[in-house]
Design a protein around this motif. Structure first.
Motif, PDB file in Angstrom:
ATOM      1  N   VAL A   1     -26.742  13.236 110.729  1.00 55.32           N
ATOM      2  CA  VAL A   1     -25.368  12.857 110.408  1.00 55.32           C
ATOM      3  C   VAL A   1     -25.450  12.109 109.086  1.00 55.32           C
ATOM      4  O   VAL A   1     -26.043  11.036 109.007  1.00 55.32           O
ATOM      5  N   TYR A   2     -24.893  12.716 108.052  1.00 58.99           N
ATOM      6  CA  TYR A   2     -24.984  12.092 106.742  1.00 58.99           C
ATOM      7  C   TYR A   2     -23.629  12.050 106.069  1.00 58.99           C
ATOM      8  O   TYR A   2     -22.713  12.783 106.437  1.00 58.99           O
ATOM      9  N   PHE A   3     -23.494  11.132 105.109  1.00 63.13           N
ATOM     10  CA  PHE A   3     -22.197  10.914 104.467  1.00 63.13           C
ATOM     11  C   PHE A   3     -22.380  10.671 102.980  1.00 63.13           C
ATOM     12  O   PHE A   3     -23.476  10.333 102.508  1.00 63.13           O
ATOM     13  N   LYS A   4     -21.268  10.847 102.261  1.00 69.73           N
ATOM     14  CA  LYS A   4     -21.216  10.530 100.834  1.00 69.73           C
ATOM     15  C   LYS A   4     -19.943   9.735 100.567  1.00 69.73           C
ATOM     16  O   LYS A   4     -18.892  10.032 101.134  1.00 69.73           O
ATOM     17  N   VAL A   5     -20.074   8.733  99.691  1.00 73.62           N
ATOM     18  CA  VAL A   5     -18.930   7.918  99.311  1.00 73.62           C
ATOM     19  C   VAL A   5     -19.066   7.558  97.827  1.00 73.62           C
ATOM     20  O   VAL A   5     -20.173   7.311  97.337  1.00 73.62           O
ATOM     21  N   ASP A   6     -17.941   7.558  97.143  1.00 74.73           N
ATOM     22  CA  ASP A   6     -17.928   7.286  95.703  1.00 74.73           C
ATOM     23  C   ASP A   6     -18.379   5.860  95.390  1.00 74.73           C
ATOM     24  O   ASP A   6     -18.011   4.914  96.096  1.00 74.73           O
ATOM     25  N   HIS A   7     -19.177   5.716  94.324  1.00 78.38           N
ATOM     26  CA  HIS A   7     -19.639   4.409  93.865  1.00 78.38           C
ATOM     27  C   HIS A   7     -19.145   4.186  92.441  1.00 78.38           C
ATOM     28  O   HIS A   7     -19.698   4.736  91.476  1.00 78.38           O
ATOM     29  N   ILE A   8     -18.056   3.452  92.304  1.00 76.91           N
ATOM     30  CA  ILE A   8     -17.449   3.048  91.039  1.00 76.91           C
ATOM     31  C   ILE A   8     -17.107   4.240  90.132  1.00 76.91           C
ATOM     32  O   ILE A   8     -16.994   4.105  88.924  1.00 76.91           O
ATOM     33  N   GLY A   9     -17.003   5.406  90.700  1.00 73.86           N
ATOM     34  CA  GLY A   9     -16.661   6.588  89.920  1.00 73.86           C
ATOM     35  C   GLY A   9     -17.832   7.244  89.213  1.00 73.86           C
ATOM     36  O   GLY A   9     -17.680   8.315  88.625  1.00 73.86           O
ATOM     37  N   TYR A  10     -19.009   6.640  89.260  1.00 75.11           N
ATOM     38  CA  TYR A  10     -20.169   7.204  88.576  1.00 75.11           C
ATOM     39  C   TYR A  10     -20.798   8.353  89.357  1.00 75.11           C
ATOM     40  O   TYR A  10     -21.107   9.393  88.804  1.00 75.11           O
TER      41      TYR A  10
END
Length: 174
Positions: A13-22
């Motif tokens: 189970v893995y996820f991705k989330v934006d980091h400051i738009g970079y």
């Protein structure tokens, strides 16, 4: 209907989330259990139960893992489990469909719909030799809907989190 157990050695189970738009930060949960009932002939699904140990989160950086585990994000001391429960699914064809259920994070429950692809159904070629379902699932959530607001307003951390699940589910002997 048969009962299937998620194989923890072949489940991610893995996820991705934006980091400051970079760029997007990747994370994975490494400790979970789950099961469901499914009929391969009729595609009927019921009794979906998944429990993820929130403290098992890994973002491949020890300092960041500590931050994600604290009260700004998962608050693993107060809320040690993330759960998902569902009682049915909706097939769209022979190998795909959706499952809508209740996802609970930080003690808050929201409905979530997972897109499901059935990759393969077959007897495992070695070892236990039982029937195995190979599944790919994905969805996205807004973490603010679960009360996880850190960094949302100022754009430091994205609100939308994309979630992917790859699993092999083993048919129970009973």
């Amino acid at each position: 209907m048969a009962r299937y157990e998620l194989d923890p050695t072949h489940t991610a189970v893995y996820f991705k989330v934006d980091h400051i738009g970079y760029a997007k930060t990747l994370g994975i949960f490494t400790d979970l259990t789950g099961s469901f009932s499914y009929d391969t002939e009729t595609q009927e699904l019921s009794d979906v139960e998944v429990a993820i140990q929130a403290a098992s989160v890994s973002t491949f950086n020890e300092a960041r893992d500590g931050h994600v585990q604290n009260r700004d994000f998962l608050d693993v001391t107060t809320y040690p489990e993330i759960t998902f429960f569902a009682n049915s699914g909706t097939p769209t064809d022979a190998t795909s469909g959706t499952v809508t259920g209740d996802l609970t994070i930080l003690g808050k429950t929201q409905p979530v719909t997972l897109n499901v692809t059935l990759n393969k159904v077959a007897e495992y070629p070695f070892g236990h030799k039982r029937e195995v379902l190979g599944l790919s699932l994905d969805t996205s959530i807004l973490r603010s809907q679960f009360g996880m607001n850190y960094g949302v307003e100022n754009g430091l951390v994205g609100d939308e989190v994309t979630i992917n699940i790859e699993t092999e589910a083993i048919k129970s002997d009973d």
